[in-house]
Every structure is written in C-alpha cells, then in structure tokens.
Design a protein around this motif. Structure first.
Motif, PDB file in Angstrom:
ATOM      1  N   ASP A 197       0.845  -1.204   0.000  1.00 32.08           N
ATOM      2  CA  ASP A 197       0.000   0.000   0.000  1.00 32.08           C
ATOM      3  C   ASP A 197       0.877   1.251   0.000  1.00 32.08           C
ATOM      4  N   SER A 198       1.981   1.216  -0.766  1.00 26.83           N
ATOM      5  CA  SER A 198       2.973   2.276  -0.625  1.00 26.83           C
ATOM      6  C   SER A 198       3.421   2.869  -1.951  1.00 26.83           C
ATOM      7  N   ALA A 199       2.773   2.504  -3.040  1.00 23.77           N
ATOM      8  CA  ALA A 199       3.181   2.971  -4.359  1.00 23.77           C
ATOM      9  C   ALA A 199       2.007   2.752  -5.304  1.00 23.77           C
ATOM     10  N   PRO A 200       2.105   3.273  -6.533  1.00 25.80           N
ATOM     11  CA  PRO A 200       1.012   3.049  -7.484  1.00 25.80           C
ATOM     12  C   PRO A 200       0.955   1.592  -7.945  1.00 25.80           C
ATOM     13  N   VAL A 201       0.312   0.773  -7.127  1.00 19.62           N
ATOM     14  CA  VAL A 201       0.208  -0.670  -7.364  1.00 19.62           C
ATOM     15  C   VAL A 201      -1.275  -1.044  -7.316  1.00 19.62           C
ATOM     16  N   LEU A 202      -1.740  -1.784  -8.299  1.00 17.83           N
ATOM     17  CA  LEU A 202      -3.133  -2.265  -8.291  1.00 17.83           C
ATOM     18  C   LEU A 202      -3.196  -3.529  -7.438  1.00 17.83           C
ATOM     19  N   GLU A 203      -3.162  -3.337  -6.124  1.00  9.21           N
ATOM     20  CA  GLU A 203      -3.021  -4.471  -5.214  1.00  9.21           C
ATOM     21  C   GLU A 203      -4.143  -5.493  -5.357  1.00  9.21           C
ATOM     22  N   ALA A 204      -5.382  -5.014  -5.340  1.00  8.97           N
ATOM     23  CA  ALA A 204      -6.506  -5.959  -5.383  1.00  8.97           C
ATOM     24  C   ALA A 204      -6.538  -6.696  -6.719  1.00  8.97           C
ATOM     25  N   GLU A 205      -6.205  -6.014  -7.790  1.00  4.25           N
ATOM     26  CA  GLU A 205      -6.173  -6.655  -9.108  1.00  4.25           C
ATOM     27  C   GLU A 205      -5.106  -7.751  -9.152  1.00  4.25           C
ATOM     28  N   LEU A 206      -3.910  -7.427  -8.673  1.00  5.57           N
ATOM     29  CA  LEU A 206      -2.839  -8.412  -8.651  1.00  5.57           C
ATOM     30  C   LEU A 206      -3.195  -9.585  -7.738  1.00  5.57           C
ATOM     31  N   ALA A 207      -3.806  -9.278  -6.598  1.00  7.75           N
ATOM     32  CA  ALA A 207      -4.175 -10.343  -5.656  1.00  7.75           C
ATOM     33  C   ALA A 207      -5.204 -11.286  -6.268  1.00  7.75           C
ATOM     34  N   SER A 208      -6.211 -10.717  -6.937  1.00 11.34           N
ATOM     35  CA  SER A 208      -7.249 -11.573  -7.506  1.00 11.34           C
ATOM     36  C   SER A 208      -6.708 -12.381  -8.690  1.00 11.34           C
ATOM     37  N   ARG A 209      -5.813 -11.791  -9.470  1.00 13.07           N
ATOM     38  CA  ARG A 209      -5.224 -12.533 -10.592  1.00 13.07           C
ATOM     39  C   ARG A 209      -4.330 -13.667 -10.119  1.00 13.07           C
ATOM     40  N   SER A 210      -3.805 -13.561  -8.909  1.00 14.34           N
ATOM     41  CA  SER A 210      -2.831 -14.548  -8.422  1.00 14.34           C
ATOM     42  C   SER A 210      -3.446 -15.551  -7.448  1.00 14.34           C
ATOM     43  N   GLY A 211      -4.772 -15.621  -7.423  1.00 14.05           N
ATOM     44  CA  GLY A 211      -5.420 -16.664  -6.648  1.00 14.05           C
ATOM     45  C   GLY A 211      -5.629 -16.370  -5.182  1.00 14.05           C
ATOM     46  N   GLN A 212      -5.411 -15.098  -4.761  1.00 11.26           N
ATOM     47  CA  GLN A 212      -5.634 -14.749  -3.351  1.00 11.26           C
ATOM     48  C   GLN A 212      -7.122 -14.669  -3.017  1.00 11.26           C
TER      49      GLN A 212
END
Length: 361
Positions: free
Chosen positions: A147-162
C-alpha cells in the motif's frame, strides 16, 4: 533481467510458500504484469473523480496498472496476504462490532488499526522473504510494496489466486473472508502465474446495503469521496456536512461492509502479536480519546497507522462523533468537553466543534 541456473519453479514456489508462512503470511501467489484489461476501469474511476482529494491517484494515472513501468525489468509479481484480526478476537466478533456502533458515546476504530502499523510489519517481512529467495537463487532484481506505491493491489491479488473482488471492491477469500492485508514483491524472475479464483458473491448485496454513506455506488464501484475510511483518514479538510451524521461514532476507518459480509464468518486470526489490540483502543469512549493531549496522542499511536492523520484530524473526527452522540441524547460531559476546547481550536477543528454543539438534542 535475472539469468540464473535453471530453476524448478514448482519446488521454488513451494519453498517460498513455506518461508512466507514462517514469516506470518497466510498465502502467496504469482501474477503476470499485463494488466491492460484493468486500465479502462481504472481510467473510468479516476475520470469520475471517485478518488476525491487523493491527487496522487490521478498523478500516477495508468502507471498503477503497468508494473514494468513502475519497476523496469519486472516480469512477475509475487503477492502475499496476511490475516490481521487480533489473536484475541472473540467468536461472534462481527456482532460485537455492530453493538459498539450502536453505543453513541463509545468510539469505533477500524479493526485493522488497533495494533501495529501494517505498512511496517508487511514491508519488513516481505523484504525478509525476498532475502530468503536471494539466498536460494542468488541476487535478483526486486522491490517490495505494501500500500505504498502506485500498485493495483486488489487486481494483482485476484489474478494470483488470493481471492476475488467483492462487490465492495475488497478481495475476498473463501477460507479467510476479507480481513487481511496485501503486499507484493515485484521481481525480474519469470514465474508461473497462479490460477485465479472465481467469484462467489452471487446475488448477495449485503455490503452495498450496509454502507452508512452509500459509498458503494454500484457493485464493484466505490466513490471514495463518500467512504468513511477516506473521510476520516485520507481527507484533510472539513468533512462534508451532509455525511457527518452517517459517520456515527466511527472515528478512524469503517468496517461496515466487511462486518456485513457473510464470508467473514471464515475470517482468520493473525498469527503475529503485532496486530494485538492496544489497550488504549480496546474499549475507548469518545471522552477518553478527546482528553488526549497531542503528546498523549503521539504516545498512544507510536508505531500505529493512526499516527499519520495527526492530532488535529483525530480531534476533527472525534468532534463529529461527539456531535452524533449529542444528537442521540443528552450528554452534558461531552458538551462541556467540546466547549472547553473551542476557544483554542484551529479553524478546522472549531468548525466541527460548533457543528457538534448544534446537534444537542
């Protein structure tokens, strides 16, 4: 680009998963870096102004959806999640939290913020995980984020099976609900992507109905400008008058959409003591927190995510909650406490105190 000896990816990922569990993470996954399909949604969200005064969101634009622009050389993203419910969280915690919201003179702090700042905990442990990988593989290019940079965290998490994106936009996991933090390691290693999770919200709309301010304007679409978490944490100006009553006694963040979510009956307790609830935030009343001087505030929020909003915004939020308590019924001690601070209050705080005093039933 990292070029090492041939690596058995399945064995490596199994090892990384084991190291991650030892560090307190609940699950790891791997995503590729082509997030082009997420760009139209991000652009539309920004275009509608739903990011409010979080100007950095607009400034970063679509870089958020382009990991290889943020960290050149990135070809895979390792995602990690970490459960954060305090180890002492009792059964029936959702009902307990709803009961707290119904007691106007008590203060409600979002569950994630009652312990140590997750930015610190996650970042340190993600770096330790990367260090373990370097011991095994040799040096490789990487950067860790929470949560510290321009990162699409939820998108990456959902794409990676989280998990999958819930209608409240948070990631949901069938074994853990949504009460977890996310973090990433951008790496210059080509790793096989994890299988994504299918969505399991069905026709449920509990989160939309639970939002006190109607911030979830449609499934999967959040207007941050109406979100109590945004208003109490990110927003640094006056809280819009038309949203103050709906804030109730929520003074830092809001968990309502998560409390209402049926999947959170599966929420897991943290394994780390870092997220244990601090005594000062366990059962606080508005008056107890209002009495904190700035020195008290800094002492009680040492190492806490709450510290970043500062004492003035903390009191701004408390003043709104105290006004809502006055509306609920006579509360002479709250009224007196507000009046005592008014003469020395900053213009921002004074405006909220004056509004609060006008709510007296």
């Amino acid at each position: 680009m990292h070029q090492s000896k041939v690596v058995d990816h399945a064995a490596l990922l199994a090892e990384i998963g084991q190291w991650a569990r030892e560090l307190g993470f609940s699950q790891i996954g791997v995503s590729g870096v082509d997030l082009a399909s997420a760009e139209p949604g991000l652009a539309a969200w920004l275009g509608q102004g739903f990011h409010g005064s979080m100007h950095y969101m607009a400034a970063h634009g679509l870089k958020r959806a382009r990991p290889a622009e943020l960290v050149p050389g990135t070809v895979s993203v390792i995602t990690a999640r970490m459960d954060y419910l305090s180890r002492g969280t009792p059964p029936g915690w959702q009902a307990i939290e709803f009961d707290r919201l119904a007691r106007p003179q008590d203060a409600t702090v979002s569950l994630y913020a009652r312990g140590r700042d997750y930015h610190k905990v996650m970042r340190q442990r993600l770096q330790k995980l990367a260090d373990r990988m370097a011991e095994r593989l040799g040096p490789f290019g990487h950067r860790v984020f929470t949560d510290s940079a321009p990162v699409l965290e939820a998108e990456l998490a959902s794409r990676s099976g989280q998990g999958w994106r819930g209608k409240h936009t948070l990631v949901l996991n069938r074994e853990a609900g949504s009460m977890f933090f996310l973090g990433e390691i951008y790496v210059d290693l080509t790793l096989p992507a994890s299988a994504p999770e299918s969505a399991h919200c069905g026709s449920c709309s509990a989160c939309l109905q639970a939002c006190p301010t109607g911030a979830i304007v449609a499934p999967h679409r959040l207007d941050a400008r109406r979100c109590i978490s945004y208003l109490t944490i990110e927003h640094d100006g006056p809280i819009p008058v038309e949203l103050r009553a709906a804030m109730g006694n929520r003074i830092y963040g809001c968990d309502d959409c998560q409390l209402a979510c049926p999947w959170n009956k599966y929420a897991q307790r943290a394994t780390l003591p870092d997220f244990d609830t601090r005594a000062a935030l366990a059962e606080p009343s508005l008056l107890q927190l209002w009495a904190w001087s700035e020195a008290d505030f800094l002492r009680h929020t040492e190492g806490s995510p709450i510290r970043r909003i500062g004492h003035e915004r903390w009191r701004r939020n408390l003043a709104v909650a105290m006004g809502n308590a006055l509306r609920a019924g006579p509360a002479p001690a709250i009224e007196q406490a507000l009046r005592e601070v008014l003469p020395e209050a900053s213009p921002l705080l004074a405006e909220h105190i004056e509004w609060a005093l006008q709510q007296s039933a």
